[in-house]
Design an enzyme around this catalytic site. Sequence first.
Site, PDB file in Angstrom:
ATOM      1  N   TYR A  25     -16.492 -51.809   7.984  1.00 54.50           N
ATOM      2  CA  TYR A  25     -15.840 -50.522   8.270  1.00 54.50           C
ATOM      3  C   TYR A  25     -14.492 -50.426   7.539  1.00 54.50           C
ATOM      4  CZ  TYR A  25     -13.231 -46.908  10.609  1.00 54.50           C
ATOM      5  OH  TYR A  25     -12.444 -45.808  10.849  1.00 54.50           O
ATOM      6  N   SER A 107      -3.456 -41.581  13.516  1.00 53.53           N
ATOM      7  CA  SER A 107      -4.754 -40.919  13.319  1.00 53.53           C
ATOM      8  C   SER A 107      -5.176 -40.155  14.572  1.00 53.53           C
ATOM      9  CB  SER A 107      -5.814 -41.982  12.997  1.00 53.53           C
ATOM     10  OG  SER A 107      -7.116 -41.428  13.090  1.00 53.53           O
ATOM     11  N   TYR A 129      -7.514 -33.907  12.601  1.00 54.94           N
ATOM     12  CA  TYR A 129      -8.789 -33.331  12.201  1.00 54.94           C
ATOM     13  C   TYR A 129      -8.925 -32.040  12.986  1.00 54.94           C
ATOM     14  CZ  TYR A 129     -10.433 -37.504   9.730  1.00 54.94           C
ATOM     15  OH  TYR A 129     -10.585 -38.528   8.838  1.00 54.94           O
ATOM     16  N   THR A 155      -6.108 -33.509   7.509  1.00 56.44           N
ATOM     17  CA  THR A 155      -7.011 -34.137   6.542  1.00 56.44           C
ATOM     18  C   THR A 155      -8.105 -33.149   6.168  1.00 56.44           C
ATOM     19  OG1 THR A 155      -6.508 -36.295   7.463  1.00 56.44           O
ATOM     20  CG2 THR A 155      -8.530 -36.120   6.152  1.00 56.44           C
ATOM     21  N   LYS A 221      -3.774 -33.381   3.448  1.00 52.19           N
ATOM     22  CA  LYS A 221      -4.143 -34.696   2.921  1.00 52.19           C
ATOM     23  C   LYS A 221      -5.583 -34.670   2.408  1.00 52.19           C
ATOM     24  CE  LYS A 221      -4.729 -39.543   4.399  1.00 52.19           C
ATOM     25  NZ  LYS A 221      -6.159 -39.727   4.627  1.00 52.19           N
ATOM     26  N   HIS A 245      -9.216 -40.482   0.287  1.00 49.95           N
ATOM     27  CA  HIS A 245      -9.601 -41.145   1.535  1.00 49.95           C
ATOM     28  C   HIS A 245      -9.967 -42.613   1.279  1.00 49.95           C
ATOM     29  CE1 HIS A 245     -10.538 -39.459   5.683  1.00 49.95           C
ATOM     30  NE2 HIS A 245     -10.873 -40.714   5.856  1.00 49.95           N
ATOM     31  N   ARG A 248     -13.686 -43.409   0.562  1.00 51.77           N
ATOM     32  CA  ARG A 248     -14.640 -43.425   1.680  1.00 51.77           C
ATOM     33  C   ARG A 248     -15.411 -42.119   1.819  1.00 51.77           C
ATOM     34  NH1 ARG A 248     -12.995 -47.478   5.268  1.00 51.77           N
ATOM     35  NH2 ARG A 248     -13.317 -46.405   7.247  1.00 51.77           N
ATOM     36  N   ASP A 276      -1.856 -41.761  -1.825  1.00 47.04           N
ATOM     37  CA  ASP A 276      -2.341 -43.050  -1.319  1.00 47.04           C
ATOM     38  C   ASP A 276      -3.609 -43.415  -2.078  1.00 47.04           C
ATOM     39  OD1 ASP A 276      -4.687 -41.895  -0.227  1.00 47.04           O
ATOM     40  OD2 ASP A 276      -3.898 -41.852   1.807  1.00 47.04           O
TER      41      ASP A 276
HETATM   42  C1  FNR Z   1      -8.947 -44.395   6.822  1.00 48.43           C
HETATM   43  N1  FNR Z   1      -8.415 -43.172   6.400  1.00 48.43           N
HETATM   44  C2  FNR Z   1      -8.222 -42.166   7.329  1.00 48.43           C
HETATM   45  N2  FNR Z   1      -7.654 -40.980   6.952  1.00 48.43           N
HETATM   46  C3  FNR Z   1      -7.431 -39.999   7.867  1.00 48.43           C
HETATM   47  O1  FNR Z   1      -6.920 -38.953   7.492  1.00 48.43           O
HETATM   48  N3  FNR Z   1      -7.760 -40.188   9.184  1.00 48.43           N
HETATM   49  C4  FNR Z   1      -8.326 -41.343   9.639  1.00 48.43           C
HETATM   50  O2  FNR Z   1      -8.593 -41.490  10.831  1.00 48.43           O
HETATM   51  C5  FNR Z   1      -8.590 -42.359   8.680  1.00 48.43           C
HETATM   52  N4  FNR Z   1      -9.178 -43.536   9.067  1.00 48.43           N
HETATM   53  C6  FNR Z   1      -9.336 -44.558   8.170  1.00 48.43           C
HETATM   54  C7  FNR Z   1      -9.852 -45.769   8.597  1.00 48.43           C
HETATM   55  C8  FNR Z   1      -9.958 -46.848   7.717  1.00 48.43           C
HETATM   56  C9  FNR Z   1     -10.496 -48.158   8.209  1.00 48.43           C
HETATM   57  C10 FNR Z   1      -9.549 -46.689   6.361  1.00 48.43           C
HETATM   58  C11 FNR Z   1      -9.630 -47.832   5.384  1.00 48.43           C
HETATM   59  C12 FNR Z   1      -9.065 -45.479   5.934  1.00 48.43           C
HETATM   60  C13 FNR Z   1      -7.956 -42.981   5.005  1.00 48.43           C
HETATM   61  C14 FNR Z   1      -6.500 -43.455   4.816  1.00 48.43           C
HETATM   62  O3  FNR Z   1      -5.597 -42.574   5.449  1.00 48.43           O
HETATM   63  C15 FNR Z   1      -6.081 -43.542   3.347  1.00 48.43           C
HETATM   64  O4  FNR Z   1      -6.328 -42.295   2.717  1.00 48.43           O
HETATM   65  C16 FNR Z   1      -6.747 -44.649   2.548  1.00 48.43           C
HETATM   66  O5  FNR Z   1      -6.992 -45.786   3.351  1.00 48.43           O
HETATM   67  C17 FNR Z   1      -5.862 -45.037   1.366  1.00 48.43           C
HETATM   68  O6  FNR Z   1      -6.459 -45.985   0.560  1.00 48.43           O
HETATM   69  P1  FNR Z   1      -6.167 -47.575   0.668  1.00 48.43           P
HETATM   70  O7  FNR Z   1      -4.663 -47.778   0.809  1.00 48.43           O
HETATM   71  O8  FNR Z   1      -6.919 -48.063   1.855  1.00 48.43           O
HETATM   72  O9  FNR Z   1      -6.685 -48.091  -0.629  1.00 48.43           O
HETATM   73  C1  LAC Z   2     -12.615 -42.939   8.346  1.00 44.46           C
HETATM   74  C2  LAC Z   2     -12.357 -41.667   9.112  1.00 44.46           C
HETATM   75  C3  LAC Z   2     -12.241 -41.851  10.546  1.00 44.46           C
HETATM   76  O1  LAC Z   2     -12.299 -42.960   7.155  1.00 44.46           O
HETATM   77  O2  LAC Z   2     -11.260 -40.995   8.612  1.00 44.46           O
HETATM   78  O3  LAC Z   2     -13.193 -43.892   8.898  1.00 44.46           O
END
Ligand code: FNR
Ligand code: LAC
Length: 346
Positions: A25, A107, A129, A155, A221, A245, A248, A276
């Site tokens: 995850y 978050s 969200y 986001t 974002k 993101h 992801r 980021d």
């Molecule tokens: C995220 N990210 C994310 N973004 C957001 O807006 N809400 C969220 O709840 C989450 N949750 C989340 C969980 C996990 C496990 C990860 C790895 C990422 C995205 C996060 O804010 C961000 O955009 C990225 O993680 C930036 O990239 P790096 O620093 O992980 O390479």
């Molecule tokens: C994630 C969502 C929760 O990247 O933003 O897991």
Amino acid sequence: LDNPVNLYDFQTHARARLDPQVLAYLEGGALDEVTLHENEQAFLRKRLRPRVLRDVSTPDLTSTVLGRSIAVPVGIAPTAQHHLFHADAELAAARAAASAGIPFVGSTMSSISLEEIAQAGGLRWMQLYIQQDRVLTEKLVQRAVAAGYKALVVTVDTPVLGRRERDLRLGSPRQTYANLDDISAEGETLADAAKRLIDPRITWDDIDWLRSTTSLPFVLKGIMTGADASLAVEHGAAAVWVSNHGGRQLDRLPATIDMVAEVVDALAGRAEVYVDGGVRRGLDVAIGLALGARCVFLGRPILYALTCDGERGVAAALRIIEAELANAMALLGAPRVADLERSMVV
Ligand code: FNR
Ligand code: LAC
């Protein structure tokens, strides 16, 4: 973890400790994970053009975001479910951010409630969200205002969840969502929760609606083009956060760092720009700032550090990033953040 020297040390240590499902995850991206890797690779491809013979004896890393002072132009990006990584959950990371004088973004899908996170003090923003239930969305905004959050980070790159194949194979972790206790079933998987909480119908009209519900400044974002950055400002955004993101969501997107200049140029100073994705070194932060970002955010590295040692781990990681940034700025001939210029990066 003994004597961590860089952020990769936390990653190595955390990888050995985390349950495979949680690690999937944390580390996973969408589909072929092209974008996930590209975020880091693009930083490694950048080359620098330093200036010499500038007095760098007193580095000044201070800056502001949305009018508030920060000690270093670095922040903690919103990541869901910190309980998966440490018992102190979001409170640990938020405290470390407060001590370091940098912003923490909570978050919507945090493990502990936004009010509990607020106990950490410091500069906090709330990631939102826009949920299918607008009444609950509005209630969340009001709670954030009451708890002293200073901005909303909306986001916009997640109308649906990306196809993360590691999670599809291992299953996404079953968790609780403290901000959403009125509707969230105990022990719901993240994928199921996201389906219910994220509204695929949202448009710019919903951004206008959100704006009408609050006077908090908001940040969009997940913007990856100059065109959407301009629209964001036309719809009242105080800042635009360049993000994919962490790879992801939509795969095959370019690295975020490669989109910063386009967004900065499109905005021409009308709003702040953040970035980021793949930031692993203070040097990466310097590159982001030189290309015109006002603040550079960290996602996964914070979760690795949290896994290693809770608040102390995150504090140690932030100290390393700060030391690396100070070192990079001195060697680039940029004693102040404003001295970092686009011409320094090729
Ligand atoms: C995220 N990210 C994310 N973004 C957001 O807006 N809400 C969220 O709840 C989450 N949750 C989340 C969980 C996990 C496990 C990860 C790895 C990422 C995205 C996060 O804010 C961000 O955009 C990225 O993680 C930036 O990239 P790096 O620093 O992980 O390479
Ligand atoms: C994630 C969502 C929760 O990247 O933003 O897991």
